[in-house]
Write a protein that holds these residues in place. Structure first.
Motif, mmCIF file in Angstrom:
data_model
loop_
_atom_site.group_PDB
_atom_site.id
_atom_site.type_symbol
_atom_site.label_atom_id
_atom_site.label_comp_id
_atom_site.label_asym_id
_atom_site.label_seq_id
_atom_site.Cartn_x
_atom_site.Cartn_y
_atom_site.Cartn_z
ATOM 1 N N CYS A 1 7.456 -1.041 5.119
ATOM 2 C CA CYS A 1 7.115 -1.604 3.819
ATOM 3 C C CYS A 1 7.088 -3.043 3.715
ATOM 4 N N ALA A 2 8.050 -3.696 4.358
ATOM 5 C CA ALA A 2 8.139 -5.144 4.408
ATOM 6 C C ALA A 2 7.250 -5.687 5.099
ATOM 7 N N ASP A 3 6.574 -5.117 6.210
ATOM 8 C CA ASP A 3 5.612 -5.505 6.994
ATOM 9 C C ASP A 3 4.384 -5.668 6.020
ATOM 10 N N VAL A 4 3.970 -4.732 5.077
ATOM 11 C CA VAL A 4 2.921 -4.632 4.525
ATOM 12 C C VAL A 4 3.028 -5.635 3.448
ATOM 13 N N LEU B 1 7.573 -17.720 0.739
ATOM 14 C CA LEU B 1 7.390 -16.870 1.532
ATOM 15 C C LEU B 1 8.619 -16.539 2.498
ATOM 16 N N LYS B 2 9.128 -17.749 2.812
ATOM 17 C CA LYS B 2 10.332 -17.714 3.560
ATOM 18 C C LYS B 2 11.535 -16.741 2.972
ATOM 19 N N SER B 3 11.950 -17.103 2.069
ATOM 20 C CA SER B 3 13.013 -16.377 1.078
ATOM 21 C C SER B 3 12.416 -14.968 0.992
ATOM 22 N N PHE B 4 11.484 -14.708 0.623
ATOM 23 C CA PHE B 4 11.082 -13.325 0.232
ATOM 24 C C PHE B 4 11.121 -12.499 1.377
ATOM 25 N N ALA B 5 10.638 -13.172 2.590
ATOM 26 C CA ALA B 5 10.776 -12.191 3.897
ATOM 27 C C ALA B 5 12.274 -11.749 4.129
ATOM 28 N N THR B 6 13.073 -12.733 3.964
ATOM 29 C CA THR B 6 14.751 -12.721 4.183
ATOM 30 C C THR B 6 15.048 -11.315 3.400
ATOM 31 N N TYR B 7 14.544 -11.479 1.981
ATOM 32 C CA TYR B 7 15.002 -10.470 1.005
ATOM 33 C C TYR B 7 14.326 -9.034 1.635
ATOM 34 N N ALA B 8 13.236 -8.978 1.919
ATOM 35 C CA ALA B 8 12.576 -7.785 2.069
ATOM 36 C C ALA B 8 13.077 -7.216 3.363
ATOM 37 N N TYR B 9 13.228 -7.809 4.308
ATOM 38 C CA TYR B 9 13.910 -7.295 5.780
ATOM 39 C C TYR B 9 15.250 -6.934 5.414
ATOM 40 N N SER B 10 16.154 -7.655 4.488
ATOM 41 C CA SER B 10 17.588 -7.404 4.655
ATOM 42 C C SER B 10 17.789 -6.037 4.010
ATOM 43 N N PRO C 1 -6.209 -2.479 3.454
ATOM 44 C CA PRO C 1 -6.949 -1.393 4.205
ATOM 45 C C PRO C 1 -6.620 -0.085 3.273
ATOM 46 N N GLN C 2 -7.666 0.830 3.376
ATOM 47 C CA GLN C 2 -7.507 2.008 2.681
ATOM 48 C C GLN C 2 -6.210 2.989 3.356
ATOM 49 N N GLY C 3 -5.795 3.596 2.332
ATOM 50 C CA GLY C 3 -4.510 4.467 2.481
ATOM 51 C C GLY C 3 -3.184 3.962 2.736
ATOM 52 N N GLU C 4 -3.275 2.554 2.436
ATOM 53 C CA GLU C 4 -2.078 1.721 2.616
ATOM 54 C C GLU C 4 -1.196 1.837 1.250
ATOM 55 N N SER C 5 -0.027 1.624 1.426
ATOM 56 C CA SER C 5 0.900 1.675 0.291
ATOM 57 C C SER C 5 0.496 0.865 -0.697
ATOM 58 N N LYS C 6 0.617 1.303 -2.106
ATOM 59 C CA LYS C 6 0.155 0.371 -3.087
ATOM 60 C C LYS C 6 0.613 -0.994 -3.235
ATOM 61 N N LEU C 7 2.049 -1.075 -2.670
ATOM 62 C CA LEU C 7 2.916 -2.325 -2.490
ATOM 63 C C LEU C 7 1.961 -3.414 -2.319
ATOM 64 N N ASP D 1 13.924 2.807 -1.516
ATOM 65 C CA ASP D 1 15.038 3.208 -1.798
ATOM 66 C C ASP D 1 15.100 4.762 -1.343
ATOM 67 N N LYS D 2 13.905 5.382 -1.012
ATOM 68 C CA LYS D 2 13.862 6.628 -0.479
ATOM 69 C C LYS D 2 13.497 6.708 0.836
ATOM 70 N N LEU D 3 13.703 5.590 1.651
ATOM 71 C CA LEU D 3 13.221 5.549 3.152
ATOM 72 C C LEU D 3 14.399 5.280 4.143
ATOM 73 N N ASP D 4 13.942 5.604 5.064
ATOM 74 C CA ASP D 4 15.083 5.138 6.261
ATOM 75 C C ASP D 4 14.848 3.783 6.703
ATOM 76 N N GLU D 5 15.486 3.264 7.648
ATOM 77 C CA GLU D 5 15.287 1.757 8.176
ATOM 78 C C GLU D 5 13.889 1.570 8.551
ATOM 79 N N ASP D 6 13.384 2.474 9.402
ATOM 80 C CA ASP D 6 12.152 2.191 9.902
ATOM 81 C C ASP D 6 10.818 2.195 8.661
ATOM 82 N N GLY D 7 11.120 3.015 7.726
ATOM 83 C CA GLY D 7 10.069 3.106 6.766
ATOM 84 C C GLY D 7 10.406 1.656 5.796
ATOM 85 N N VAL D 8 11.528 1.328 5.723
ATOM 86 C CA VAL D 8 11.700 0.091 4.718
ATOM 87 C C VAL D 8 11.156 -1.186 5.669
ATOM 88 N N ARG D 9 11.243 -0.871 7.139
ATOM 89 C CA ARG D 9 10.551 -2.182 7.894
ATOM 90 C C ARG D 9 8.779 -2.107 7.700
#
Length: 346
Positions: free
Chosen positions: A100-103, A146-155, A116-122, A90-98
């Motif tokens: 988080c979704a990747d992580v 996995l398919k539906s969650f990816a749709t949500y995360a990137y939307s 990996p060390q230093g990664e978002s706790k998500l 909610d505090k990020l721009d589009e690149d930041g959201v992407r």
């Protein structure tokens, strides 16, 4: 000083046959679940307070009163993942959201790999959730999630873009986006826990139609109850009520009438479709009956939780549930509850 305007919340499920029930494992699950969430130290004090008021273990327990203890815990963990994802993005721009979704998606697809060390706790939150989930979910359910969650995360990237641009979509476009950003499809994973339903049934036109009809009431419930705090915080553009008012040129009361009529028609079609489900044989029919029964309790429980938690109405929820009257918050007011734009029905 003039009084603030009020509006009336339609009772969307007054005729819904499935009652409110509470899972027998609620108290035990709530304690372990809350301890798990706090162990990550992933939220600042304000966000942690908002999380506590949401009472997600209660959501899982009245939304899924028939689940066993292990499946209930997975449901609660999923609600936490949604909340965390929303808080972070909610505090990020589009690149930041992407990013988080990747992580999160990498953690879900590779749960046995250390993050990996230093990664978002998500990443670690998602990994631990999924390690528990795969013990009680069939392979088919896992694939569908996995398919539906990816749709949500990137939307959420689209939601962020709309919010930054101040864009208000048409009713049809808003419904289409909200079906993805509200995570209702991926949340159906919790309905399927412990059941092994083959792809040919889940993709059967009759089942696809039934699930499609269950999606909108869940998503609409969230938009109805979150509207007041979202519009007060300046986030109302992603709410279906705003889209209705904008497209039809009506006020909030008229938008609520349209909203209630639309939801009522969907619920009626759902019950008709439920009665028309075909038979899949003596071995599978009891499983499908259990699945649909869980789905109906999830719809009821999600509505009840909206008032029994403090997420949308603070401590006034039980009172508002009875009289249905809500005072419209002025835009300058920041309420003591934090809106969750992507609630799974959340």
């Amino acid at each position: 000083m003039s009084e603030l305007p009020q509006f009336y919340l339609p009772d969307l499920f007054a005729q819904w046959p499935w009652p409110r029930l509470l899972n027998q494992h609620f108290e035990e699950t709530e304690s372990a679940f809350n301890e798990w969430v706090r162990s990550f130290e992933a939220l600042d004090p304000k966000s942690q307070s908002a999380f506590d008021r949401c009472k997600f273990a209660l959501l899982g327990s009245i939304g899924h009163p028939l689940l066993d203890k292990d499946c209930l815990r997975v449901t609660c963990d999923l609600m936490a993942l949604y909340f965390m994802y929303d808080e972070y993005t909610d505090k990020l721009d589009e690149d930041g959201v992407r990013t988080c979704a990747d992580v999160v998606m990498d953690a879900l697809r590779n749960p046995h790999k250390e993050r990996p060390q230093g990664e978002s706790k998500l990443g670690e939150i998602a990994r631990q959730f999924w390690l528990r989930a795969i013990k009680v979910a069939s392979e088919g359910a896992q694939r569908r999630f996995l398919k539906s969650f990816a749709t949500y995360a990137y939307s959420i990237i689209e939601e962020t873009s709309d919010r930054n641009a101040g864009r208000v979509r048409s009713i049809a476009d808003c419904l289409e986006l909200r079906r993805r950003t509200s995570a209702v499809y991926s949340t159906l994973f919790s309905v399927e826990l412990g059941l092994d339903i083959p792809d040919e049934i889940m993709t059967h036109p009759a089942m696809v139609s039934l699930l499609g009809l269950a999606i909108d009431p869940l998503m609409l419930t969230n938009d109805l109850y979150s509207y007041n705090i979202e519009q007060a915080a300046g986030h109302g553009g992603h709410n279906i009520l705003t889209a209705i008012m904008n497209e039809k040129g009506v006020d909030l009361a008229e938008a609520l009438d349209w909203f209630a009529e639309y939801n009522g028609a969907i619920l009626s079609k759902f019950q008709t479709q439920y009665r028309m489900l075909p038979s899949w044989g003596p071995d599978m029919d009891p499983i499908i009956t259990a699945y649909v029964e869980r789905l109906c309790y999830w719809i009821r429980g999600h509505d009840c939780w909206s008032f029994e938690s403090e997420r949308y109405f603070g401590k006034k929820g039980p009172e508002i549930q009875k009289h249905r009257v809500v005072t419209l918050l002025p835009r300058s007011t920041r309420p003591d509850v934090t809106p969750m734009m992507a609630q799974p029905v959340r």
